[in-house]
Design an enzyme around this catalytic site. Structure first.
Site, mmCIF file in Angstrom:
data_model
loop_
_atom_site.group_PDB
_atom_site.id
_atom_site.type_symbol
_atom_site.label_atom_id
_atom_site.label_comp_id
_atom_site.label_asym_id
_atom_site.label_seq_id
_atom_site.Cartn_x
_atom_site.Cartn_y
_atom_site.Cartn_z
ATOM 1 N N ASP A 81 10.614 34.831 -7.263
ATOM 2 C CA ASP A 81 11.227 34.332 -6.025
ATOM 3 C C ASP A 81 11.219 35.397 -4.923
ATOM 4 O O ASP A 81 11.516 36.571 -5.181
ATOM 5 C CB ASP A 81 12.674 33.916 -6.340
ATOM 6 C CG ASP A 81 13.250 32.974 -5.299
ATOM 7 O OD1 ASP A 81 12.461 32.322 -4.592
ATOM 8 O OD2 ASP A 81 14.495 32.874 -5.210
ATOM 9 N N HIS A 82 10.887 34.979 -3.714
ATOM 10 C CA HIS A 82 10.964 35.833 -2.522
ATOM 11 C C HIS A 82 10.282 37.185 -2.664
ATOM 12 O O HIS A 82 10.858 38.209 -2.257
ATOM 13 C CB HIS A 82 12.423 36.080 -2.112
ATOM 14 C CG HIS A 82 13.014 34.917 -1.372
ATOM 15 N ND1 HIS A 82 12.641 34.579 -0.101
ATOM 16 C CD2 HIS A 82 13.931 34.004 -1.755
ATOM 17 C CE1 HIS A 82 13.311 33.512 0.279
ATOM 18 N NE2 HIS A 82 14.090 33.124 -0.710
ATOM 19 N N HIS A 177 21.114 31.585 2.617
ATOM 20 C CA HIS A 177 21.362 32.022 1.243
ATOM 21 C C HIS A 177 22.836 32.379 1.060
ATOM 22 O O HIS A 177 23.444 33.004 1.926
ATOM 23 C CB HIS A 177 20.535 33.273 0.931
ATOM 24 C CG HIS A 177 19.072 32.990 0.701
ATOM 25 N ND1 HIS A 177 18.084 33.599 1.416
ATOM 26 C CD2 HIS A 177 18.443 32.167 -0.168
ATOM 27 C CE1 HIS A 177 16.907 33.161 0.992
ATOM 28 N NE2 HIS A 177 17.094 32.300 0.036
ATOM 29 N N ASN A 227 16.186 25.524 -4.347
ATOM 30 C CA ASN A 227 16.533 26.801 -4.989
ATOM 31 C C ASN A 227 18.048 27.001 -4.986
ATOM 32 O O ASN A 227 18.695 26.845 -3.940
ATOM 33 C CB ASN A 227 15.926 27.967 -4.196
ATOM 34 C CG ASN A 227 14.435 28.085 -4.396
ATOM 35 O OD1 ASN A 227 13.792 27.195 -4.951
ATOM 36 N ND2 ASN A 227 13.865 29.186 -3.929
HETATM 37 P P1 13P Z 1 21.574 30.413 -2.809
HETATM 38 O O1 13P Z 1 21.844 31.783 -3.313
HETATM 39 O O2 13P Z 1 22.245 30.084 -1.532
HETATM 40 O O3 13P Z 1 21.841 29.359 -3.837
HETATM 41 O O4 13P Z 1 20.002 30.338 -2.490
HETATM 42 C C1 13P Z 1 19.089 30.644 -3.500
HETATM 43 C C2 13P Z 1 17.706 30.673 -2.983
HETATM 44 O O5 13P Z 1 17.360 30.023 -2.028
HETATM 45 C C3 13P Z 1 16.756 31.529 -3.717
HETATM 46 O O6 13P Z 1 15.495 31.543 -3.178
#
Ligand code: 13P
Length: 276
Positions: A81-82, A177, A227
């Site tokens: 992720d990211h 987030h 997500n």
């Molecule tokens: P949250 O932490 O707000 O649930 O978002 C998670 C996210 O988008 C991870 O890529």
């Protein structure tokens, strides 16, 4: 055989369904997510952030998830992720991840397209799905000054999708987030324009703070993946703190974990119920 993730996401967009991805950190929260996925009877994605793979490795994360495969009644997909690093995406692909996200959203459009294209080319022969990002997901250290700063422009989404060819696109449409002081205002009009312009499965980030009704509204509009992170790890940490606090001297990790896994799993179940 488990369906490749890119195909599953394509099908989900066509069928107006949504896959939930949960950020996980160790065997105990993976255990909770797998148990919740079994209870609700859905496939899920397990997502690792940079710090988790830096502390361990993409290979260790792959092996951890592999270890849970026999316990899962439905497919488990592992996702990076990211990642802002092309090299880390390549490492995850080499180590058998099902999916990687190359996040070039803080770069210029040109650079974002170039980074995404490089990862897509590398991922293709391995059959690994690639998620790109356009616009910005607010919160954490992402700085935004105005709507234009975070809202994904339709023209930019089209350019990224057509030139780089990712399998899914995370779009900045107002979500953030983590826990937010006010409920994020999702720009559904922009989501509709983007979904009209590209056939790609779209991804909604910031699942912790999005009300169920907004999640449910977004799925028929093209959101094929959501997500969810903060609500899972904060539940984990709070429950663990409370459990250890009962008797810190004799706290034994697997016994602590056994007592808190149902609480984490319940949070995951509630998010899974929201998408069904
Ligand atoms: P949250 O932490 O707000 O649930 O978002 C998670 C996210 O988008 C991870 O890529």
């Amino acid at each position: 055989m488990t369906m490749k993730l890119a195909q599953l996401l394509k099908n989900y967009r066509a069928q107006q369904r949504c896959l939930a991805g949960f950020n996980v950190n160790d065997i105990y929260d993976i255990n909770a997510v797998v148990s919740a996925a079994n209870q609700i009877d859905l496939p899920v994605m397990l997502m690792t952030y940079g710090p988790v793979v830096e502390l361990n490795s993409t290979l260790i994360c792959r092996k951890m998830v592999d270890g849970f495969m026999p316990k899962a009644n439905n497919p488990l997909y592992l996702h990076l992720d990211h990642s802002t690093s092309v090299d880390l995406c390549k490492q995850a692909i080499d180590d058998g991840y099902d999916s990687v996200m190359i996040d070039g959203s803080q770069q210029s459009l040109k650079e974002n397209i170039a980074m995404t294209k490089e990862v897509v080319n590398y991922a293709r022969s391995a059959g690994v799905a690639v998620e790109a990002e356009i616009g910005k997901i607010m919160g954490r250290d992402v700085q935004v000054n105005s709507e234009d700063d975070y809202l994904a422009s339709v023209a930019d989404v089209v350019a990224l999708y057509e030139e780089a060819g990712p399998d899914s696109v995370a779009v900045g449409i107002g979500t953030a987030h983590g826990f937010t002081p006010t409920t994020p205002k999702i720009h559904f009009d922009r989501l509709a324009e983007i979904a009209q312009a590209v056939p790609a499965p779209l991804v909604l980030h910031g699942g912790t703070g999005i009300p169920d009704a907004d999640i449910q509204k977004s799925i028929p509009m093209g959101i094929a993946k959501i997500n969810i992170g903060t609500i899972v790890h904060s539940t984990y940490m709070r429950a663990m703190h409370a459990e250890i606090g009962k008797d810190v001297a004799s706290a034994y990790p697997p016994f602590v974990a056994q007592n808190i896994i149902p609480e984490i799993a319940e949070v995951v179940c509630s998010r899974l119920r929201a998408i069904t």
